[in-house]
Motif scaffolding. Structure first.
Motif, PDB file in Angstrom:
ATOM      1  N   GLN A  66       0.938  -1.300   0.057  1.00  0.00           N
ATOM      2  CA  GLN A  66      -0.002  -0.121  -0.063  1.00  0.00           C
ATOM      3  C   GLN A  66       0.917   1.204   0.018  1.00  0.00           C
ATOM      4  OE1 GLN A  66      -3.378   0.074  -0.123  1.00  0.00           O
ATOM      5  NE2 GLN A  66      -3.069  -2.189  -0.633  1.00  0.00           N
ATOM      6  N   PRO A  67       0.308   2.387  -0.490  1.00  0.00           N
ATOM      7  CA  PRO A  67       1.286   3.557  -0.594  1.00  0.00           C
ATOM      8  C   PRO A  67       1.460   4.206   0.987  1.00  0.00           C
ATOM      9  CG  PRO A  67      -0.913   3.989  -1.402  1.00  0.00           C
ATOM     10  CD  PRO A  67      -0.844   2.589  -1.243  1.00  0.00           C
ATOM     11  N   ARG A  68       2.700   4.812   1.135  1.00  0.00           N
ATOM     12  CA  ARG A  68       2.757   5.033   2.712  1.00  0.00           C
ATOM     13  C   ARG A  68       2.019   6.418   2.659  1.00  0.00           C
ATOM     14  NH1 ARG A  68       8.061   3.424   4.232  1.00  0.00           N
ATOM     15  NH2 ARG A  68       9.071   2.417   2.610  1.00  0.00           N
ATOM     16  N   ARG A  69       1.644   6.328   4.147  1.00  0.00           N
ATOM     17  CA  ARG A  69       0.532   7.511   4.733  1.00  0.00           C
ATOM     18  C   ARG A  69       1.632   8.297   5.547  1.00  0.00           C
ATOM     19  NH1 ARG A  69      -5.043   4.398   6.170  1.00  0.00           N
ATOM     20  NH2 ARG A  69      -5.349   3.691   3.911  1.00  0.00           N
ATOM     21  N   GLY A  70       1.388   9.652   5.810  1.00  0.00           N
ATOM     22  CA  GLY A  70       2.038  10.551   6.502  1.00  0.00           C
ATOM     23  C   GLY A  70       3.175  11.158   5.976  1.00  0.00           C
ATOM     24  N   ARG A  71       4.115  11.471   6.565  1.00  0.00           N
ATOM     25  CA  ARG A  71       4.840  12.346   6.074  1.00  0.00           C
ATOM     26  C   ARG A  71       6.006  11.349   5.516  1.00  0.00           C
ATOM     27  NH1 ARG A  71       6.363  17.090  10.566  1.00  0.00           N
ATOM     28  NH2 ARG A  71       4.101  17.801  10.817  1.00  0.00           N
ATOM     29  N   PRO A  72       6.644  11.744   4.518  1.00  0.00           N
ATOM     30  CA  PRO A  72       7.783  11.053   3.829  1.00  0.00           C
ATOM     31  C   PRO A  72       9.059  11.019   4.872  1.00  0.00           C
ATOM     32  CG  PRO A  72       7.520  13.031   2.755  1.00  0.00           C
ATOM     33  CD  PRO A  72       6.549  13.061   3.733  1.00  0.00           C
ATOM     34  N   ARG A  73       9.712   9.792   4.685  1.00  0.00           N
ATOM     35  CA  ARG A  73      10.948   9.593   5.438  1.00  0.00           C
ATOM     36  C   ARG A  73      11.952  10.727   5.474  1.00  0.00           C
ATOM     37  NH1 ARG A  73      12.439   3.443   4.905  1.00  0.00           N
ATOM     38  NH2 ARG A  73      10.833   2.558   5.843  1.00  0.00           N
ATOM     39  N   GLY A  74      12.483  11.195   6.400  1.00  0.00           N
ATOM     40  CA  GLY A  74      13.530  12.032   6.339  1.00  0.00           C
ATOM     41  C   GLY A  74      12.939  13.560   6.490  1.00  0.00           C
ATOM     42  N   SER A  75      11.629  13.706   6.745  1.00  0.00           N
ATOM     43  CA  SER A  75      11.160  14.931   6.852  1.00  0.00           C
ATOM     44  C   SER A  75      11.027  15.324   8.149  1.00  0.00           C
ATOM     45  CB  SER A  75       9.515  14.765   6.515  1.00  0.00           C
ATOM     46  OG  SER A  75       8.937  14.103   7.149  1.00  0.00           O
ATOM     47  N   ARG A  76      11.584  14.601   9.317  1.00  0.00           N
ATOM     48  CA  ARG A  76      11.649  15.119  10.520  1.00  0.00           C
ATOM     49  C   ARG A  76      12.588  15.992  10.810  1.00  0.00           C
ATOM     50  NH1 ARG A  76      11.321   9.377  14.014  1.00  0.00           N
ATOM     51  NH2 ARG A  76       9.408   8.736  12.831  1.00  0.00           N
ATOM     52  N   THR A  77      13.339  16.389  10.037  1.00  0.00           N
ATOM     53  CA  THR A  77      14.391  17.529  10.281  1.00  0.00           C
ATOM     54  C   THR A  77      13.457  19.044   9.998  1.00  0.00           C
ATOM     55  OG1 THR A  77      15.207  17.579   8.025  1.00  0.00           O
ATOM     56  CG2 THR A  77      16.412  16.569   9.713  1.00  0.00           C
TER      57      THR A  77
END
Length: 128
Positions: A66-77
Motif C-alpha cells: 500500500q502507499p505510505r501514509r503520513g510524512r515522507p521519510r527524512g522529513s523529521r528535520t
C-alpha cells in the motif's frame, strides 16, 4: 471446484465445514469471540473478501504494498526558527543583505609583529 474432504452437505443442502484456529493467532481468536453468529460473520467476511479480491486463494495471493501514509521519510528535520526578528529585506522578497566585511585595520595601529597595538588603538578611539 471444491476439494475432496472439505466438509459435508446435509439433506437441507447446507454445507458444513470444520476448521481450526491456532491459539497463538490472538487476532482471529478475539474476532471469533466478538461475533454473535460466527457462521453468518464468516460468510459476510468471505463476501467482502470476494468483492475486494475476487474468487482466489487468499494465502497464495501476491502482496501489493500500500502507499505510505503520513510524512515522507527524512522529513523529521525542521528548519530552525530565526532567533531575531526578520529584516525588512527578508519580508519583502528581496535577497537578504549580508553585513559588510570589517574595514581593514589602519596600518598605524598594527605593530611590527602584525598584531593590533592596543595603546595606539586606545589613543585613536579617544581622538574621535
Amino acid at each position: 471446484m471444491g476439494h475432496r474432504g472439505t466438509g459435508w452437505t446435509d439433506s437441507s443442502g447446507t454445507r458444513h465445514l470444520r476448521w481450526s484456529v491456532p491459539t497463538a493467532d490472538q487476532t482471529v481468536q478475539q474476532w471469533i469471540d466478538a461475533q454473535s453468529d460466527v457462521g453468518t460473520s464468516l460468510r459476510q467476511a468471505i463476501r467482502e473478501a470476494v468483492a475486494a479480491h475476487g474468487i482466489t486463494d487468499l494465502p497464495n495471493q501476491p502482496v501489493h504494498q500500500q502507499p505510505r501514509r503520513g510524512r515522507p521519510r527524512g522529513s523529521r528535520t525542521r528548519t530552525p526558527k530565526p532567533t531575531t526578528a526578520p529584516t525588512p529585506a527578508a519580508t519583502s522578497g528581496q535577497a537578504p543583505r549580508h553585513p559588510a566585511a570589517p574595514a581593514p585595520m589602519p596600518a598605524d595601529l598594527i605593530d611590527e609583529d602584525g598584531r593590533v597595538d592596543m595603546n595606539a588603538l586606545m589613543m585613536a578611539a579617544t581622538r574621535r
